[in-house]
Motif scaffolding. Structure first.
Motif, PDB file in Angstrom:
ATOM      1  N   UNK A   1       0.849  -1.203   0.000  1.00 27.63           N
ATOM      2  CA  UNK A   1       0.000   0.000   0.000  1.00 27.63           C
ATOM      3  C   UNK A   1       0.886   1.255   0.000  1.00 27.63           C
ATOM      4  N   UNK A   2       0.508   2.262  -0.812  1.00 24.90           N
ATOM      5  CA  UNK A   2       1.294   3.495  -0.908  1.00 24.90           C
ATOM      6  C   UNK A   2       1.208   4.277   0.411  1.00 24.90           C
ATOM      7  N   UNK A   3       2.361   4.787   0.876  1.00 23.44           N
ATOM      8  CA  UNK A   3       2.351   5.572   2.129  1.00 23.44           C
ATOM      9  C   UNK A   3       1.606   6.880   1.907  1.00 23.44           C
ATOM     10  N   UNK A   4       0.900   7.320   2.951  1.00 24.71           N
ATOM     11  CA  UNK A   4       0.174   8.591   2.839  1.00 24.71           C
ATOM     12  C   UNK A   4       1.170   9.747   2.890  1.00 24.71           C
ATOM     13  N   UNK A   5       0.929  10.762   2.077  1.00 25.37           N
ATOM     14  CA  UNK A   5       1.796  11.947   2.099  1.00 25.37           C
ATOM     15  C   UNK A   5       1.356  12.887   3.212  1.00 25.37           C
ATOM     16  N   UNK A   6       2.309  13.528   3.891  1.00 22.95           N
ATOM     17  CA  UNK A   6       1.922  14.477   4.944  1.00 22.95           C
ATOM     18  C   UNK A   6       1.308  15.747   4.350  1.00 22.95           C
ATOM     19  N   UNK A   7       0.367  16.320   5.078  1.00 24.16           N
ATOM     20  CA  UNK A   7      -0.265  17.567   4.635  1.00 24.16           C
ATOM     21  C   UNK A   7      -0.462  18.492   5.840  1.00 24.16           C
ATOM     22  N   UNK A   8      -0.217  19.779   5.597  1.00 21.93           N
ATOM     23  CA  UNK A   8      -0.386  20.799   6.625  1.00 21.93           C
ATOM     24  C   UNK A   8      -1.719  21.511   6.388  1.00 21.93           C
ATOM     25  N   UNK A   9      -2.486  21.738   7.444  1.00 17.80           N
ATOM     26  CA  UNK A   9      -3.762  22.445   7.303  1.00 17.80           C
ATOM     27  C   UNK A   9      -3.642  23.818   7.938  1.00 17.80           C
ATOM     28  N   UNK A  10      -4.156  24.827   7.263  1.00 18.11           N
ATOM     29  CA  UNK A  10      -4.055  26.184   7.801  1.00 18.11           C
ATOM     30  C   UNK A  10      -5.454  26.692   8.122  1.00 18.11           C
ATOM     31  N   UNK A  11      -5.716  26.821   9.421  1.00 16.46           N
ATOM     32  CA  UNK A  11      -7.050  27.167   9.926  1.00 16.46           C
ATOM     33  C   UNK A  11      -7.619  25.986  10.689  1.00 16.46           C
ATOM     34  N   UNK A  12      -7.954  26.201  11.960  1.00 18.84           N
ATOM     35  CA  UNK A  12      -8.356  25.066  12.811  1.00 18.84           C
ATOM     36  C   UNK A  12      -9.785  25.152  13.316  1.00 18.84           C
ATOM     37  N   UNK A  13     -10.691  25.773  12.550  1.00 17.85           N
ATOM     38  CA  UNK A  13     -12.094  25.910  12.977  1.00 17.85           C
ATOM     39  C   UNK A  13     -12.982  24.824  12.388  1.00 17.85           C
ATOM     40  N   UNK A  14     -14.258  25.181  12.179  1.00 20.73           N
ATOM     41  CA  UNK A  14     -15.248  24.219  11.714  1.00 20.73           C
ATOM     42  C   UNK A  14     -14.946  23.661  10.338  1.00 20.73           C
ATOM     43  N   UNK A  15     -14.502  24.535   9.423  1.00 18.53           N
ATOM     44  CA  UNK A  15     -14.194  24.054   8.069  1.00 18.53           C
ATOM     45  C   UNK A  15     -13.071  23.023   8.114  1.00 18.53           C
ATOM     46  N   UNK A  16     -12.117  23.249   9.022  1.00 13.75           N
ATOM     47  CA  UNK A  16     -10.999  22.314   9.164  1.00 13.75           C
ATOM     48  C   UNK A  16     -11.525  20.919   9.507  1.00 13.75           C
ATOM     49  N   UNK A  17     -12.535  20.865  10.389  1.00 11.82           N
ATOM     50  CA  UNK A  17     -13.074  19.545  10.777  1.00 11.82           C
ATOM     51  C   UNK A  17     -13.677  18.824   9.566  1.00 11.82           C
ATOM     52  N   UNK A  18     -14.435  19.556   8.744  1.00 13.12           N
ATOM     53  CA  UNK A  18     -15.036  18.926   7.558  1.00 13.12           C
ATOM     54  C   UNK A  18     -13.963  18.462   6.581  1.00 13.12           C
ATOM     55  N   UNK A  19     -12.888  19.260   6.464  1.00 10.24           N
ATOM     56  CA  UNK A  19     -11.815  18.885   5.534  1.00 10.24           C
ATOM     57  C   UNK A  19     -11.055  17.668   6.071  1.00 10.24           C
ATOM     58  N   UNK A  20     -10.812  17.642   7.388  1.00  8.46           N
ATOM     59  CA  UNK A  20     -10.142  16.463   7.968  1.00  8.46           C
ATOM     60  C   UNK A  20     -10.973  15.215   7.681  1.00  8.46           C
ATOM     61  N   UNK A  21     -12.277  15.339   7.878  1.00  3.60           N
ATOM     62  CA  UNK A  21     -13.173  14.208   7.614  1.00  3.60           C
ATOM     63  C   UNK A  21     -12.993  13.723   6.163  1.00  3.60           C
ATOM     64  N   UNK A  22     -12.918  14.677   5.236  1.00  2.00           N
ATOM     65  CA  UNK A  22     -12.739  14.317   3.819  1.00  2.00           C
ATOM     66  C   UNK A  22     -11.367  13.680   3.575  1.00  2.00           C
ATOM     67  N   UNK A  23     -10.335  14.269   4.188  1.00  2.00           N
ATOM     68  CA  UNK A  23      -8.970  13.738   4.005  1.00  2.00           C
ATOM     69  C   UNK A  23      -8.890  12.302   4.528  1.00  2.00           C
ATOM     70  N   UNK A  64       6.939  20.307   5.168  1.00  2.00           N
ATOM     71  CA  UNK A  64       5.771  19.548   4.686  1.00  2.00           C
ATOM     72  C   UNK A  64       5.426  20.058   3.287  1.00  2.00           C
ATOM     73  N   UNK A  65       5.498  19.212   2.279  1.00  2.00           N
ATOM     74  CA  UNK A  65       5.372  19.689   0.904  1.00  2.00           C
ATOM     75  C   UNK A  65       3.942  19.969   0.434  1.00  2.00           C
ATOM     76  N   UNK A  66       2.940  19.494   1.215  1.00  2.00           N
ATOM     77  CA  UNK A  66       1.539  19.691   0.817  1.00  2.00           C
ATOM     78  C   UNK A  66       0.827  20.540   1.862  1.00  2.00           C
ATOM     79  N   UNK A  67      -0.057  21.424   1.399  1.00  2.00           N
ATOM     80  CA  UNK A  67      -0.805  22.256   2.348  1.00  2.00           C
ATOM     81  C   UNK A  67      -2.198  22.531   1.797  1.00  2.00           C
ATOM     82  N   UNK A  68      -3.116  22.776   2.721  1.00  2.00           N
ATOM     83  CA  UNK A  68      -4.489  23.129   2.332  1.00  2.00           C
ATOM     84  C   UNK A  68      -4.992  24.239   3.237  1.00  2.00           C
ATOM     85  N   UNK A  69      -5.836  25.085   2.683  1.00  2.00           N
ATOM     86  CA  UNK A  69      -6.412  26.181   3.468  1.00  2.00           C
ATOM     87  C   UNK A  69      -7.718  25.682   4.064  1.00  2.00           C
TER      88      UNK A  69
END
Ligand code: ACO
Length: 212
Positions: A1-23, A64-69
């Protein structure tokens, strides 16, 4: 199985929770940490640590080479654009995230840094710009277009051939009749039914939607 790539998230409110769920549901990336306000450093969001604040961002982006807002967008797109530009300037990558229950046509184009959250649908020949939030259950129908830095809220419907400009908010459960054009920086209120084109910067609400 391919290893998951690390990702940095910028913003830790409600939208962050929905995005984490998607990730987590997509399974391609591993959240390496979250950047938020200095007074929130050390706290957890769904078990992931807030590891620093805005001023640490350039240093984190070297590691961390990947990031999301993951800052939400209700009033203006300014914060999300500022962070987008900072990530680009640092040379990091902004992946597209598609939640496991979202449906994106293989004939659709999705711009970098855009998240397609649970239950959303992007149909054939739709084009979605960069840094969009396509929120839970939203529908972008065939041939519809969104510009950059838009938020298409929960359950909103862009019917076929609609064209949405840059930095637009389409409120929750709003419906755009097929072929409608919404110009840059306009806001469509929650639950509105849009039957006529909307000019730049206008706020429209109601059924049929009128300028507020
Ligand atoms: C996962 C998530 O949580 S995603 C979040 C999704 N959120 C949304 O979709 C919210 C979208 N935002 C809205 O609909 C907002 O109400 C806006 C942007 C249209 C207007 O916001 P504001 O400028 O703060 O308007 P405000 O609340 O002061 O209301 C002003 C007037 O417009 C009316 N109004 C506001 N929004 C709406 C609406 N969506 N539909 C009909 N009338 C509305 C108000 O009733 C009020 O009328 P009144 O002057 O007769 O009392």
């Amino acid at each position: 199985m391919k290893a998951k790539e690390p990702i940095l998230l910028i913003g830790g409110g409600g939208n962050c929770k929905s995005v984490i769920e998607a990730i987590e549901s997509e399974g391609k990336y591993q959240v390496a940490g979250i950047v938020d306000a200095p007074d929130r450093v050390g706290k957890l969001v769904l078990g992931y640590p807030i590891i620093g604040s805005d001023e640490d961002l350039p240093e984190f982006l070297k590691q961390v080479p990947n990031a999301l807002i993951t800052v939400g967008q209700l009033k203006s797109a300014a914060s999300r654009i500022r962070i987008f530009d900072a990530i680009k300037a640092a040379g990091a990558r902004l992946p597209v995230i598609v939640a496991s229950t979202a449906n994106v046509s293989k004939h659709a184009l999705i711009g970098e840094g855009t998240v397609i959250l649970h239950g959303a649908l992007v149909n054939a020949d739709a084009v979605v710009g960069v840094n969009n939030i396509i929120n839970t259950g939203a529908i972008i129908e065939h041939d519809a277009v969104t510009g950059n830095h838009c938020h298409i809220s929960t359950g909103a419907v862009l019917n076929g051939d609609c064209v949405v400009g840059n930095e637009v908010l389409i409120g929750s459960n709003a419906v755009l009749k097929q072929g409608i054009k919404i110009a840059d920086k306009a806001v469509v209120g929650a639950g509105s039914i849009v039957l006529k084109d909307v000019d730049a910067g206008m706020v429209v609400v109601g059924n049929p939607a009128k300028i507020k």
